[in-house]
Design an enzyme around this catalytic site. Structure first.
Site, mmCIF file in Angstrom:
data_model
loop_
_atom_site.group_PDB
_atom_site.id
_atom_site.type_symbol
_atom_site.label_atom_id
_atom_site.label_comp_id
_atom_site.label_asym_id
_atom_site.label_seq_id
_atom_site.Cartn_x
_atom_site.Cartn_y
_atom_site.Cartn_z
ATOM 1 N N GLY A 243 0.818 -1.295 -0.102
ATOM 2 C CA GLY A 243 -0.078 -0.108 0.131
ATOM 3 C C GLY A 243 0.714 1.411 0.037
ATOM 4 O O GLY A 243 0.233 2.090 -0.068
ATOM 5 N N SER B 45 2.057 8.231 2.469
ATOM 6 C CA SER B 45 1.238 7.343 2.650
ATOM 7 C C SER B 45 1.296 6.815 4.199
ATOM 8 O O SER B 45 2.522 6.641 4.656
ATOM 9 C CB SER B 45 1.671 6.311 1.853
ATOM 10 O OG SER B 45 1.528 6.454 0.615
ATOM 11 N N ILE B 46 0.309 6.327 4.782
ATOM 12 C CA ILE B 46 0.342 5.633 5.897
ATOM 13 C C ILE B 46 1.165 4.359 5.861
ATOM 14 O O ILE B 46 1.924 4.173 6.871
ATOM 15 C CB ILE B 46 -0.980 5.358 6.266
ATOM 16 C CG1 ILE B 46 -1.980 6.445 6.825
ATOM 17 C CG2 ILE B 46 -1.243 4.255 7.749
ATOM 18 C CD1 ILE B 46 -3.538 6.202 6.849
ATOM 19 N N VAL C 31 -3.208 -6.489 -5.985
ATOM 20 C CA VAL C 31 -4.049 -7.535 -5.054
ATOM 21 C C VAL C 31 -5.595 -7.780 -5.392
ATOM 22 O O VAL C 31 -5.812 -8.511 -5.091
ATOM 23 C CB VAL C 31 -4.215 -6.596 -3.730
ATOM 24 C CG1 VAL C 31 -2.922 -6.477 -3.066
ATOM 25 C CG2 VAL C 31 -4.861 -5.353 -3.846
ATOM 26 N N ALA D 201 -11.709 3.022 -4.094
ATOM 27 C CA ALA D 201 -13.296 2.971 -4.971
ATOM 28 C C ALA D 201 -13.137 3.819 -5.943
ATOM 29 O O ALA D 201 -12.306 5.005 -5.835
ATOM 30 C CB ALA D 201 -14.381 3.380 -3.763
ATOM 31 N N TYR E 26 -18.112 9.667 2.501
ATOM 32 C CA TYR E 26 -17.267 8.251 2.497
ATOM 33 C C TYR E 26 -17.923 7.097 1.783
ATOM 34 O O TYR E 26 -17.375 6.331 1.112
ATOM 35 C CB TYR E 26 -17.002 7.934 3.899
ATOM 36 C CG TYR E 26 -15.923 7.127 4.200
ATOM 37 C CD1 TYR E 26 -14.579 7.606 3.578
ATOM 38 C CD2 TYR E 26 -15.759 5.824 4.926
ATOM 39 C CE1 TYR E 26 -13.491 6.821 3.848
ATOM 40 C CE2 TYR E 26 -14.728 5.223 5.285
ATOM 41 C CZ TYR E 26 -13.160 5.616 4.591
ATOM 42 O OH TYR E 26 -12.366 4.842 4.858
ATOM 43 N N LYS F 204 -15.042 -0.654 4.424
ATOM 44 C CA LYS F 204 -14.457 -0.732 5.952
ATOM 45 C C LYS F 204 -15.255 -1.479 6.952
ATOM 46 O O LYS F 204 -14.549 -2.316 7.704
ATOM 47 C CB LYS F 204 -14.109 0.611 6.262
ATOM 48 C CG LYS F 204 -13.208 1.368 5.434
ATOM 49 C CD LYS F 204 -11.604 0.763 5.358
ATOM 50 C CE LYS F 204 -10.754 1.524 4.771
ATOM 51 N NZ LYS F 204 -9.339 1.038 4.548
ATOM 52 N N THR G 38 -3.796 11.956 3.262
ATOM 53 C CA THR G 38 -2.976 11.493 2.287
ATOM 54 C C THR G 38 -3.530 11.481 0.988
ATOM 55 O O THR G 38 -4.697 11.960 0.891
ATOM 56 C CB THR G 38 -3.115 9.816 2.786
ATOM 57 O OG1 THR G 38 -4.432 9.459 2.791
ATOM 58 C CG2 THR G 38 -2.565 9.630 4.188
#
Length: 256
Positions: free
Chosen positions: A13, A19-20, A64, A94, A156, A163, A194
């Site tokens: 990721g 990025s996280i 992925v 998304a 969202y 999630k 991000t």
């Protein structure tokens, strides 16, 4: 001795230095882990490899959404590193149109894509990683979620639904992989600035409201998520599995 000395950690990721996943990668490496990074395709390869070189980390291609790509990745990790102790899933997507307007207008293909990439990919990765992680003495699988899985966050949309499915998957995977010594947890991070988050309609307002309402009266930093990830990935968290751990300055406890 550092938390993750001698551990092999695979991180999926990383997109750029904000990025996280990149923050988590640096935290894992700082705790002694040998980190491995992936990139989705050739378009992202150069960015990821440039970051990876700063940690002397190997990189592999993995989309992925393709089962064969996941199987190939795990075989490469096994052949070239011989073990896997930590897997970090920081992947979500998304289509842009699904993060605008109303959730009720979400198209079938956009819904399918969001759930496939953002949720099923964790299941597919866990399935492929289980034999290697079990043979390595067990370990930790970690994913990233957000409070929009529980409460409505306007804009969202389908990602909140994805999630929610991801968090349910964490619990089922924790139950099934526990006998192999594999722990599965999620971090629910507050809104972070991000690249992925900026695609959410109203994100700036979301961050402002979060900072006003959270008990700590601020937004969080990537480093705070990264340190939590390093802890959950380590033997220090050996008794923790199936959990959603909030790193959100306390926002989730508030009713008003």
């Amino acid at each position: 001795m550092s938390l993750l000395d001698g551990k092999i950690a695979l991180v999926l990721g990383v997109a750029n230095q904000r990025s996280i996943a990149w923050g988590i990668t640096k935290a894992l490496a700082a705790e002694g882990a040998r980190v491995i990074l992936t990139y989705q395709n050739e378009r992202l390869r150069e960015n990821v490899q440039e970051l990876a070189r700063t940690l002397d980390a190997p990189t592999y291609e993995c989309d992925v959404s393709v089962d064969e790509a996941i199987a190939r990745l795990m075989q490469q990790v096994k052949d070239e590193h011989g073990a896997l102790h930590v897997l970090v899933h920081s992947v979500a997507f998304a289509p842009k149109e699904a993060l605008e307007g109303r959730y009720v207008d979400t198209g079938r293909e956009a819904f399918r894509t969001a759930l496939d990439v953002s949720c099923y990919s964790l299941v597919a990765l866990a399935h492929s990683a289980e034999p290697l992680m079990a043979a390595s003495g067990g370990g930790s699988i970690l994913t990233m979620t957000y409070y929009g899985s529980e409460k409505v966050m306007p804009g969202y949309n389908v990602m909140g639904v994805a999630k929610a499915a991801l968090e349910a998957s964490v619990r089922y995977l924790a139950y099934e992989l526990g006998p192999s010594g594999i722990r599965v947890n999620a971090i629910s991070a507050g809104p972070l600035n991000t690249l992925a988050a900026r695609g959410v309609s109203g994100f700036t307002e979301m961050r402002r409201f979060h900072a006003e309402r959270a008990p700590l009266r601020r937004n969080i930093e990537v480093d705070e998520v990264a340190k939590t990830a390093a802890f959950l990935s380590s033997p220090s968290a050996s008794g923790i599995t199936g959990e959603v751990v909030y790193v959100d300055a306390g926002y989730h406890i508030m009713g008003l």
